[in-house]
Design a protein around this motif. Structure first.
Motif, PDB file in Angstrom:
ATOM      1  N   HIS A  38      -2.941  69.147  22.547  1.00  6.35           N
ATOM      2  CA  HIS A  38      -2.735  68.868  23.749  1.00  6.35           C
ATOM      3  C   HIS A  38      -2.763  67.201  24.422  1.00  6.35           C
ATOM      4  O   HIS A  38      -1.757  66.863  25.009  1.00  6.35           O
ATOM      5  CB  HIS A  38      -3.695  69.567  24.730  1.00  6.35           C
ATOM      6  N   ILE A  39      -3.509  66.429  23.549  1.00  4.53           N
ATOM      7  CA  ILE A  39      -3.289  65.226  23.645  1.00  4.53           C
ATOM      8  C   ILE A  39      -2.005  64.516  23.173  1.00  4.53           C
ATOM      9  O   ILE A  39      -1.265  63.678  23.932  1.00  4.53           O
ATOM     10  CB  ILE A  39      -4.562  64.201  22.706  1.00  4.53           C
ATOM     11  N   ASN A  40      -1.400  65.175  22.040  1.00  2.98           N
ATOM     12  CA  ASN A  40      -0.386  64.798  21.677  1.00  2.98           C
ATOM     13  C   ASN A  40       1.131  64.942  22.574  1.00  2.98           C
ATOM     14  O   ASN A  40       1.763  64.174  22.972  1.00  2.98           O
ATOM     15  CB  ASN A  40       0.215  65.395  20.510  1.00  2.98           C
ATOM     16  N   LYS A  41       0.700  66.417  23.208  1.00  5.19           N
ATOM     17  CA  LYS A  41       1.831  66.376  24.376  1.00  5.19           C
ATOM     18  C   LYS A  41       1.851  65.563  25.721  1.00  5.19           C
ATOM     19  O   LYS A  41       2.498  64.967  26.155  1.00  5.19           O
ATOM     20  CB  LYS A  41       1.544  67.906  24.905  1.00  5.19           C
ATOM     21  N   LEU A  42       0.390  65.019  25.952  1.00  4.38           N
ATOM     22  CA  LEU A  42       0.214  64.216  26.910  1.00  4.38           C
ATOM     23  C   LEU A  42       0.772  62.909  26.592  1.00  4.38           C
ATOM     24  O   LEU A  42       1.173  62.055  27.500  1.00  4.38           O
ATOM     25  CB  LEU A  42      -1.233  64.325  27.423  1.00  4.38           C
ATOM     26  N   GLU A  43       0.332  62.520  25.350  1.00  4.09           N
ATOM     27  CA  GLU A  43       1.004  61.024  24.791  1.00  4.09           C
ATOM     28  C   GLU A  43       2.533  61.095  25.088  1.00  4.09           C
ATOM     29  O   GLU A  43       3.261  60.044  25.327  1.00  4.09           O
ATOM     30  CB  GLU A  43       0.326  60.886  23.534  1.00  4.09           C
ATOM     31  N   GLU A  44       3.106  62.042  24.385  1.00  2.68           N
ATOM     32  CA  GLU A  44       4.589  62.266  24.563  1.00  2.68           C
ATOM     33  C   GLU A  44       5.112  62.140  25.920  1.00  2.68           C
ATOM     34  O   GLU A  44       6.207  61.603  25.923  1.00  2.68           O
ATOM     35  CB  GLU A  44       5.278  63.610  23.733  1.00  2.68           C
ATOM     36  N   ALA A  45       4.628  62.683  26.939  1.00  3.77           N
ATOM     37  CA  ALA A  45       4.788  62.656  28.414  1.00  3.77           C
ATOM     38  C   ALA A  45       4.643  61.442  28.854  1.00  3.77           C
ATOM     39  O   ALA A  45       5.045  60.994  29.919  1.00  3.77           O
ATOM     40  CB  ALA A  45       4.226  63.687  28.877  1.00  3.77           C
ATOM     41  N   GLY A  46       3.979  60.327  28.194  1.00  2.00           N
ATOM     42  CA  GLY A  46       3.819  59.187  28.705  1.00  2.00           C
ATOM     43  C   GLY A  46       2.350  59.113  29.632  1.00  2.00           C
ATOM     44  O   GLY A  46       2.316  58.267  30.578  1.00  2.00           O
ATOM     45  N   TYR A  47       1.578  60.194  29.587  1.00  2.00           N
ATOM     46  CA  TYR A  47       0.579  60.280  30.494  1.00  2.00           C
ATOM     47  C   TYR A  47      -0.811  59.771  30.140  1.00  2.00           C
ATOM     48  O   TYR A  47      -1.961  59.383  30.742  1.00  2.00           O
ATOM     49  CB  TYR A  47       0.235  61.804  30.986  1.00  2.00           C
ATOM     50  N   VAL A  48      -0.811  59.768  28.727  1.00  2.00           N
ATOM     51  CA  VAL A  48      -2.005  59.308  28.014  1.00  2.00           C
ATOM     52  C   VAL A  48      -1.603  58.160  27.064  1.00  2.00           C
ATOM     53  O   VAL A  48      -0.787  58.438  26.379  1.00  2.00           O
ATOM     54  CB  VAL A  48      -2.792  60.601  27.174  1.00  2.00           C
TER      55      VAL A  48
END
Lengths: 216, 106
Positions: B55-65
């Motif tokens: 989930h952190i990877n997905k958020l990082e890919e979206a530029g949110y984290v």
């Protein structure tokens, strides 16, 4: 998984985890015991400044040990967090004001105990000084409970709130040592802190940690 | 023909990156702090390590984290921080959900 996504609750849980280890309680409980024992030392003939030396030495060593335990045992288990000063501004302000007031109250109490304020406070009833100090302590613990989102600090406020008037009663009865309730409160707080610390170690085992290549 | 509730349109626009129970939990906790590491988030969310990493990877890919990788001693250690875009997206999601829930019929 926790299904409660209330932001305020998230904030409380974040703060509570930061104070879940009980180390502050052990440190503070020990300090209370030694401050209480200073009265016994003075009655045994120690000079006032020397009677507070065990407390001072314990505090210095205690803070060093506390820092080490936090780094080596607690943070690897609870994880690392940087609390937002912007979001926690209100809590932080209240906490700082409470600490400052408590330090002032402590200094006045210590000066009063040592007789340095005798002439300035000669017309002030002793029970009033104790009552004001007790009120300050209760407010301080209430604020600690709010700032840290840890309800056990309310309990500590209650212990101290009971200990101080009991000390006044013992003094009125002419007892030689009047700080036994305070010492008992300190022991209770330190013991609770010890139990909290053991439960913390059990609840939060050491995680495997991130792999050397950065994957977890 | 059934009356169409235009107020439910925001459902169609919901940010699907945030609209996941686990990612919403992670973002909620990151929203209230400056930074936190994986261990802290894992303790608060109860997610497994692998699940959290995904989930952190997905958020990082979206530029949110943002994931700041460094070493503490010889051990790798990552600190996670919500980006400005992440905070804006989270606020927008929160407002959308509140609007949708407030306008739901009884």
């Amino acid at each position: 998984m926790d299904n409660k996504l209330n932001i305020k609750q998230a904030e409380r849980k974040t703060l509570a985890l930061s104070f879940a280890d009980g180390l502050w309680d052990i440190l503070f409980g020990g300090m209370l015991v030694l401050i209480g024992l200073s009265d016994t030392f003075q009655k045994a003939g120690w000079p006032v400044w020397m009677s507070y030396m065990p407390w001072l030495v314990y505090t210095v060593i205690g803070i060093a040990v506390f820092t080490l335990l936090k780094q080596r045992l607690v943070t690897p288990r609870s994880g690392m967090v940087k609390i937002s000063l912007v979001r926690s501004k209100q809590r932080l302000t209240i906490f700082i004001v409470a600490i400052a007031l408590q330090l002032i109250t402590l200094v006045v109490f210590l000066l009063g105990s040592s007789g340095s304020l005798k002439s300035a406070l000669s017309d002030t009833p002793v029970w009033l000084v104790d009552a004001l100090f007790g009120l300050g302590v209760l407010v301080f613990f209430g604020v600690m409970a709010y700032a840290t989102a840890s309800n056990r600090f309310f309990l500590y406020g209650l212990f101290m709130g009971l200990a101080l008037p009991l000390g006044v009663i013992l003094r009125e009865q002419g007892q030689a040592v009047t700080t036994h309730p305070q010492i008992a409160a300190g022991i209770l707080i330190a013991l609770i802190g010890g139990v909290v610390f053991v439960k913390f170690l059990q609840k939060y085992p050491l995680p495997a940690g991130e792999a050397q290549d950065g994957r977890i | 023909m059934a009356e169409f509730n235009e107020d439910l349109h925001p459902l169609a626009d919901l940010d699907q990156v945030i609209h996941s129970q686990a990612r919403l939990m992670v973002l909620t906790y990151l929203y209230v702090v400056d930074q936190a590491d994986y261990t802290f988030l894992q303790n608060l969310t109860g997610l497994t390590w692998g699940n959290l990493a995904t989930h952190i990877n997905k958020l990082e890919e979206a530029g949110y984290v943002d994931v700041e990788k460094k070493f503490v001693g010889k051990k790798p250690h990552s600190m996670l921080k919500m980006t400005k875009a992440g905070r804006e997206a989270f606020k927008a999601y929160k407002q959308q959900m509140q609007s949708v829930l407030n306008n739901l019929p009884d």
